[in-house]
Design a protein around this motif. Structure first.
Motif, PDB file in Angstrom:
ATOM      1  N   GLU A   1      57.027  42.664  33.266  1.00 34.61           N
ATOM      2  CA  GLU A   1      55.729  42.420  32.630  1.00 34.61           C
ATOM      3  C   GLU A   1      54.593  42.765  33.586  1.00 34.61           C
ATOM      4  N   ILE A   2      53.708  43.621  33.136  1.00 33.44           N
ATOM      5  CA  ILE A   2      52.545  43.991  33.952  1.00 33.44           C
ATOM      6  C   ILE A   2      51.393  43.059  33.619  1.00 33.44           C
ATOM      7  N   GLU A   3      50.881  42.380  34.654  1.00 37.13           N
ATOM      8  CA  GLU A   3      49.785  41.419  34.451  1.00 37.13           C
ATOM      9  C   GLU A   3      48.730  41.665  35.521  1.00 37.13           C
ATOM     10  N   ILE A   4      47.606  42.236  35.124  1.00 41.70           N
ATOM     11  CA  ILE A   4      46.570  42.610  36.095  1.00 41.70           C
ATOM     12  C   ILE A   4      45.238  41.956  35.748  1.00 41.70           C
ATOM     13  N   PHE A   5      44.863  40.970  36.562  1.00 40.02           N
ATOM     14  CA  PHE A   5      43.504  40.418  36.514  1.00 40.02           C
ATOM     15  C   PHE A   5      42.688  41.269  37.465  1.00 40.02           C
ATOM     16  N   SER A   6      41.773  42.075  36.946  1.00 40.44           N
ATOM     17  CA  SER A   6      41.066  42.960  37.856  1.00 40.44           C
ATOM     18  C   SER A   6      39.729  43.388  37.277  1.00 40.44           C
ATOM     19  N   ASP A   7      38.662  43.053  38.007  1.00 42.65           N
ATOM     20  CA  ASP A   7      37.346  43.505  37.569  1.00 42.65           C
ATOM     21  C   ASP A   7      37.318  45.026  37.479  1.00 42.65           C
ATOM     22  N   HIS A   8      38.031  45.685  38.403  1.00 38.35           N
ATOM     23  CA  HIS A   8      38.061  47.148  38.356  1.00 38.35           C
ATOM     24  C   HIS A   8      38.723  47.652  37.075  1.00 38.35           C
ATOM     25  N   TRP A   9      39.929  47.176  36.795  1.00 36.68           N
ATOM     26  CA  TRP A   9      40.659  47.718  35.643  1.00 36.68           C
ATOM     27  C   TRP A   9      40.069  47.241  34.320  1.00 36.68           C
ATOM     28  N   TRP A  10      39.415  46.091  34.332  1.00 36.04           N
ATOM     29  CA  TRP A  10      38.721  45.649  33.109  1.00 36.04           C
ATOM     30  C   TRP A  10      37.521  46.543  32.800  1.00 36.04           C
ATOM     31  N   SER A  11      37.055  47.275  33.817  1.00 33.67           N
ATOM     32  CA  SER A  11      35.886  48.131  33.600  1.00 33.67           C
ATOM     33  C   SER A  11      36.289  49.544  33.147  1.00 33.67           C
TER      34      SER A  11
ATOM     35  N   ARG B   1      35.018  31.086  48.188  1.00 35.62           N
ATOM     36  CA  ARG B   1      34.450  32.329  47.675  1.00 35.62           C
ATOM     37  C   ARG B   1      34.807  33.569  48.490  1.00 35.62           C
ATOM     38  N   ASP B   2      35.469  33.349  49.605  1.00 39.85           N
ATOM     39  CA  ASP B   2      35.784  34.493  50.465  1.00 39.85           C
ATOM     40  C   ASP B   2      37.126  34.207  51.133  1.00 39.85           C
ATOM     41  N   LEU B   3      37.930  35.243  51.337  1.00 42.89           N
ATOM     42  CA  LEU B   3      39.271  35.027  51.886  1.00 42.89           C
ATOM     43  C   LEU B   3      39.261  34.771  53.390  1.00 42.89           C
ATOM     44  N   LEU B   4      38.101  34.927  54.042  1.00 42.44           N
ATOM     45  CA  LEU B   4      38.082  34.764  55.482  1.00 42.44           C
ATOM     46  C   LEU B   4      36.991  33.816  55.983  1.00 42.44           C
ATOM     47  N   ASN B   5      35.781  33.996  55.487  1.00 43.75           N
ATOM     48  CA  ASN B   5      34.632  33.316  56.108  1.00 43.75           C
ATOM     49  C   ASN B   5      33.972  32.268  55.212  1.00 43.75           C
ATOM     50  N   ASP B   6      34.804  31.496  54.521  1.00 46.77           N
ATOM     51  CA  ASP B   6      34.241  30.445  53.662  1.00 46.77           C
ATOM     52  C   ASP B   6      34.954  29.112  53.902  1.00 46.77           C
ATOM     53  N   ARG B   7      35.220  28.816  55.154  1.00 46.31           N
ATOM     54  CA  ARG B   7      35.810  27.513  55.465  1.00 46.31           C
ATOM     55  C   ARG B   7      34.743  26.425  55.345  1.00 46.31           C
ATOM     56  N   GLY B   8      35.203  25.228  55.020  1.00 44.76           N
ATOM     57  CA  GLY B   8      34.268  24.128  54.855  1.00 44.76           C
ATOM     58  C   GLY B   8      34.206  23.211  56.064  1.00 44.76           C
TER      59      GLY B   8
ATOM     60  N   LEU C   1      40.640  35.729  42.675  1.00 47.94           N
ATOM     61  CA  LEU C   1      41.208  35.660  41.329  1.00 47.94           C
ATOM     62  C   LEU C   1      41.333  37.020  40.649  1.00 47.94           C
ATOM     63  N   ASN C   2      40.253  37.803  40.689  1.00 51.19           N
ATOM     64  CA  ASN C   2      40.177  38.993  39.837  1.00 51.19           C
ATOM     65  C   ASN C   2      40.200  40.305  40.618  1.00 51.19           C
ATOM     66  N   ASP C   3      41.052  40.379  41.631  1.00 52.19           N
ATOM     67  CA  ASP C   3      41.155  41.617  42.403  1.00 52.19           C
ATOM     68  C   ASP C   3      42.614  42.029  42.590  1.00 52.19           C
ATOM     69  N   ARG C   4      43.384  41.887  41.520  1.00 50.00           N
ATOM     70  CA  ARG C   4      44.770  42.360  41.597  1.00 50.00           C
ATOM     71  C   ARG C   4      44.808  43.874  41.514  1.00 50.00           C
ATOM     72  N   GLY C   5      45.826  44.449  42.120  1.00 49.91           N
ATOM     73  CA  GLY C   5      45.930  45.899  42.132  1.00 49.91           C
ATOM     74  C   GLY C   5      46.918  46.438  41.106  1.00 49.91           C
TER      75      GLY C   5
ATOM     76  N   GLU D   1      55.413  28.826  36.667  1.00 52.11           N
ATOM     77  CA  GLU D   1      54.931  29.959  37.465  1.00 52.11           C
ATOM     78  C   GLU D   1      54.296  29.430  38.745  1.00 52.11           C
ATOM     79  N   PRO D   2      54.958  29.621  39.879  1.00 54.90           N
ATOM     80  CA  PRO D   2      54.290  29.234  41.138  1.00 54.90           C
ATOM     81  C   PRO D   2      53.110  30.180  41.354  1.00 54.90           C
ATOM     82  N   LEU D   3      51.957  29.619  41.622  1.00 54.82           N
ATOM     83  CA  LEU D   3      50.775  30.455  41.890  1.00 54.82           C
ATOM     84  C   LEU D   3      50.561  30.587  43.400  1.00 54.82           C
ATOM     85  N   HIS D   4      49.843  31.623  43.773  1.00 54.96           N
ATOM     86  CA  HIS D   4      49.517  31.859  45.177  1.00 54.96           C
ATOM     87  C   HIS D   4      48.838  30.604  45.768  1.00 54.96           C
ATOM     88  N   PRO D   5      49.177  30.265  47.011  1.00 50.28           N
ATOM     89  CA  PRO D   5      48.572  29.092  47.643  1.00 50.28           C
ATOM     90  C   PRO D   5      47.045  29.095  47.661  1.00 50.28           C
ATOM     91  N   MET D   6      46.420  30.247  47.558  1.00 51.80           N
ATOM     92  CA  MET D   6      44.948  30.249  47.537  1.00 51.80           C
ATOM     93  C   MET D   6      44.418  29.677  46.221  1.00 51.80           C
TER      94      MET D   6
END
Lengths: 287, 287
Positions: free
Chosen positions: B259-269, A226-233, B229-233, B152-157
């Motif tokens: 192709e512009i692909e933005i998952f973003s709570d900000h831009w969805w608002s 849930r967090d990019l820094l402080n959510d290690r298990g 997930l939902n904080d792309r710029g 599509e390789p996704l980010h390791p997170m």
């Protein structure tokens, strides 16, 4: 593989795990009281307690120091910043030496200013060059005093702010460039939180071998995180195949400490005794 | 490099970008009205509007379809689950064909159950084998109907929940195993959000070449990123060197859509018009 179920002499506690509950002297005392073999202290915790006092306490407690966290953050926006970083790393080497640490862990840094939210540059290639040059300069000094440097590749989600070296392969390429004869003066800290996802993890651990494997850090990757820094298990609560990775690490010749390092808002909110006892129980059963 | 400042025929809007503001027909209409060259619709949006109607609207609007999102999620906990995934991917190929898509984008999946927060396995090696087998089976069908598959390789997170292929190199290794002659039947979707940090990005883009580069997605990486997930710029608001990456992409021979692909709570608002106009302005100036 080594049997971890018995004594705790191969166990190390990275002191960030209890940073919100206890000051460093109390963490060291709690570890020693439980028969834990080693600690890996953080620089700010050492400074808060005084280097000489911490060194004395560790020696009196008969604890090993599996590493010192941390040097690094080499990139800077100007020449003065680059110089300051080098001076600071030289000091970190001296402190690691005073503590009798097995290595100085390097979180290498990345885009200058990014950690503060104000990146002065987007040039990650330049940052990587500055990291290479910074480590090269620090290595010269570290070698002269006999302090191994351990590059810690961080998870790619921390690539902008904390470290522009994000795979074991990249870290080992740099080690090979700076120390072709594999003297042991420079190597890597493998942290499963940062590296578990890497399809080349096993092959790069084998490539590293005993000469380059200077530290091994464990925790777990939670689903969801849930967090990019402080959510290690805590080990066993996530999806990392801890035994499989340790088998690779030990097959490659690593005989050092198994260091537990947990940045976690959850575990920071629990009593220190509970956290340490849970670490020990999981170390014996799932690591 | 192509000049993007003039017309918008190379621009594609991935419709996830406006998914909270508009239904798919309204997104298509807004793109067509602005002279945007292409869209990349998502499956659930298409299903909500009916495949036939969407296909007709896109054709009438003279829009290209730069890709169809998405097939994949091949791993499963049992044989029935694996079969269901294959059947579903076959359907996705047919839908992509009906839409005239340039490729079917594959988000390959990872540990079964992890996306729902209840992983049934920790064995990412097994998941990778299931992904390989699932793509191989789907490729046979996709090839027979002429629909290219884009891994599509996704980010390791996102490695535990969404995709166990996380680097361009890994994706290209799989393409080489499944299609050694580089027929164009399988390739990659390069999304800068997922790949920007990779020290091998430039070399792997060059390795991919025109035959394997099937899609190029842009947005930006924010500092700090607050959600996995939902904080792309929006392009230009983060630290990705967009022009430098596009230079590599085009030097490798890619001539397809940006192709512009933005998952973003900000831009969805934000209002849909504001989002689209900002996309267009940034496309002309910073991409």
């Amino acid at each position: 593989m080594r049997d971890l179920a018995g004594d705790l002499r191969h166990l190390s506690i990275n002191t960030v795990t209890l940073r919100k509950q206890l000051a460093l002297p109390a963490i060291i005392e709690a570890c020693a009281a439980r028969g834990i073999g080693a600690v890996c202290p953080w620089r700010d915790q050492v400074q808060a307690a005084s280097l000489a006092a911490v060194a004395r306490q560790i020696e009196d407690s008969d604890l090993a120091v599996s590493g010192y966290c941390r040097g690094g953050f080499f990139p800077a926006a100007d020449a003065a910043g680059l110089r300051t970083a080098l001076e600071d790393n030289r000091k970190a080497v001296d402190e690691a030496k005073a503590l009798g640490a097995a290595c100085l862990v390097l979180v290498v840094g990345s885009l200058p200013g990014a950690l503060a939210g104000t990146p002065a540059s987007k040039d990650i290639g330049l940052a990587r060059n500055q990291v290479r040059d910074g480590i090269a300069a620090t290595l010269e000094y570290a070698r002269s005093v006999g302090m191994p440097l351990a590059i810690e590749p961080l998870h790619p989600m921390q690539a902008a702010e904390r470290a522009c070296i994000n795979t074991l392969e990249h870290a080992l390429d740099l080690c090979d460039a700076l120390d072709p004869p594999r003297t042991g003066a420079i190597g890597v800290a493998v942290d499963i939180y940062h590296c578990w996802w890497d399809p080349k993890l096993a092959s790069q651990i084998a490539r590293a071998g005993a000469q380059r494997l200077l530290a091994y850090h464990v925790c777990d990757w939670l689903v969801p995180t849930r967090d990019l820094l402080n959510d290690r298990g805590m080990m066993g609560d996530g999806i990392v195949e801890l035994r499989k990775v340790r088998a690779h690490i030990e097959a490659a010749g690593y005989t050092g400490a198994i260091e537990i390092e947990i940045f976690s808002d959850h575990w920071w909110s629990r009593p220190a005794d509970e956290v340490l006892d849970t670490c020990i129980a999981r170390y014996r059963t799932v690591v």
